[in-house]
Motif scaffolding. Sequence first.
Motif, PDB file in Angstrom:
ATOM      1  N   ARG A   1       0.785  -1.246  -0.114  1.00  0.00           N
ATOM      2  CA  ARG A   1      -0.063   0.007  -0.047  1.00  0.00           C
ATOM      3  C   ARG A   1       0.774   1.162  -0.155  1.00  0.00           C
ATOM      4  N   GLU A   2       1.955   1.232   0.413  1.00  0.00           N
ATOM      5  CA  GLU A   2       2.806   2.281   0.841  1.00  0.00           C
ATOM      6  C   GLU A   2       3.855   2.449  -0.479  1.00  0.00           C
ATOM      7  N   GLY A   3       3.536   1.487  -1.754  1.00  0.00           N
ATOM      8  CA  GLY A   3       4.258   1.589  -2.919  1.00  0.00           C
ATOM      9  C   GLY A   3       5.405   0.520  -3.042  1.00  0.00           C
ATOM     10  N   ALA A   4       5.607  -0.311  -2.161  1.00  0.00           N
ATOM     11  CA  ALA A   4       6.790  -1.462  -2.151  1.00  0.00           C
ATOM     12  C   ALA A   4       6.266  -2.597  -2.976  1.00  0.00           C
ATOM     13  N   ARG A   5       7.232  -3.159  -3.631  1.00  0.00           N
ATOM     14  CA  ARG A   5       7.170  -4.319  -4.357  1.00  0.00           C
ATOM     15  C   ARG A   5       7.488  -5.540  -3.353  1.00  0.00           C
TER      16      ARG A   5
END
Length: 334
Positions: A58-62
């Motif tokens: 959700r915070e943009g990490a893969r």
Amino acid sequence: MTTTVPTPVSSPPGAVLAECAAEVLGRVPAMGLLDGRIVIVTGAGRGIGRGEALELAREGARVVVNELDADAGEQVVDEITAAGGEAVLDTGDCSEDETAQSLIATALDRWGRLDALVNNAGILRDRTIAKMSADEWDAVIKVHLRGHFLPTHYACAYWKESGNQGRIVCTASTSGLLGNFGQANYGTAKAGIAAFSTIVAMEMARYGVRCNAIAPAARTRMTESAYGAFKDLSDEGEESFDFWHPDNVAPLVAYLCSDTAGDISGKVFGVQGDAVELYQPFTSAAVIQNHDARWTAEGIAARAHELFDESGIEPEVENMMAKLRFSMTERSTL
Ligand SMILES: NC(=O)c1ccc[n+]([C@@H]2O[C@H](COP(=O)([O-])OP(=O)(O)OC[C@H]3O[C@@H](n4cnc5c(N)ncnc54)[C@H](O)[C@@H]3O)[C@@H](O)[C@H]2O)c1
């Protein structure tokens, strides 16, 4: 293990469109704390690890989702993908060398780098010490300690050679920091993890790697078997805050994986419900000295009470868990 860093893979136009669509739907934030970061979470198929994997995405990490149970892991990957994020499943026992190496290789092969490792996988085999079998001892020590050591070892070797800065979040427990009835194996492993985390933080500081530990508390499959059933608050309406929900742990972990926590390392945080705590490390609370001469046992016997008087610490064994600010239940028999 190869430490050659492949060229980062850029997103194809279709993926960018999907990302935009997900943003419009409000599932992926326009600017996340971890945009473009590559993170491994062990034991991410359920409980606290699942919540961490979802929050990191959700915070943009893969996210490389490690999980023993392939079905549970697959579900988390599907959830992340459905919300517009990216994740890959790497099944296996993270306390085995092959799996630990594979986790780092999967991150590098798929996305060209690794930015953070969340060591979360864990098991319980609760038994009081006189009844505990060597197998129950070994299983818990292996999953927690070796399961922290091996992924951390390979991640740190990669960070050291690549020059990339890394973040590690380890998972300790109040059972280790304070002691808990029936958990000599688990508490020993968890206290070890707190020490492990501090030492890794010291050793890896010069390479820009930060390592911290959390001591979470949440209602999961693990704690249901240990503590008995919990009240399910999910029926009490969307407005009611479920203090023991496992997803409450994840935002702290996302923060610790981010650049915004770049000045924090070697620390242990308590986290449950709406509370984040900072633990103080073990420290000497009182001293008696014998005027530059070796003590005799009788000499110590005559003055040992001064240690307790000065510090206010009780000489008898204490139930530190019962003194916790936030505790799920009390335990007395096993
Ligand atoms: N739930 C709590 O209150 C609590 C308190 C303190 C610490 N912890 C710690 O938090 C972590 C997560 O616990 P949880 O409560 O979410 O438990 P859980 O049982 O709900 O989830 C743990 C997950 O890890 C997986 N797993 C177990 N061994 C593995 C291995 N060797 N390799 C890969 N995956 C493995 C399991 O299949 C499971 O999906 C553990 O380290 C636990 O000790 C939990």
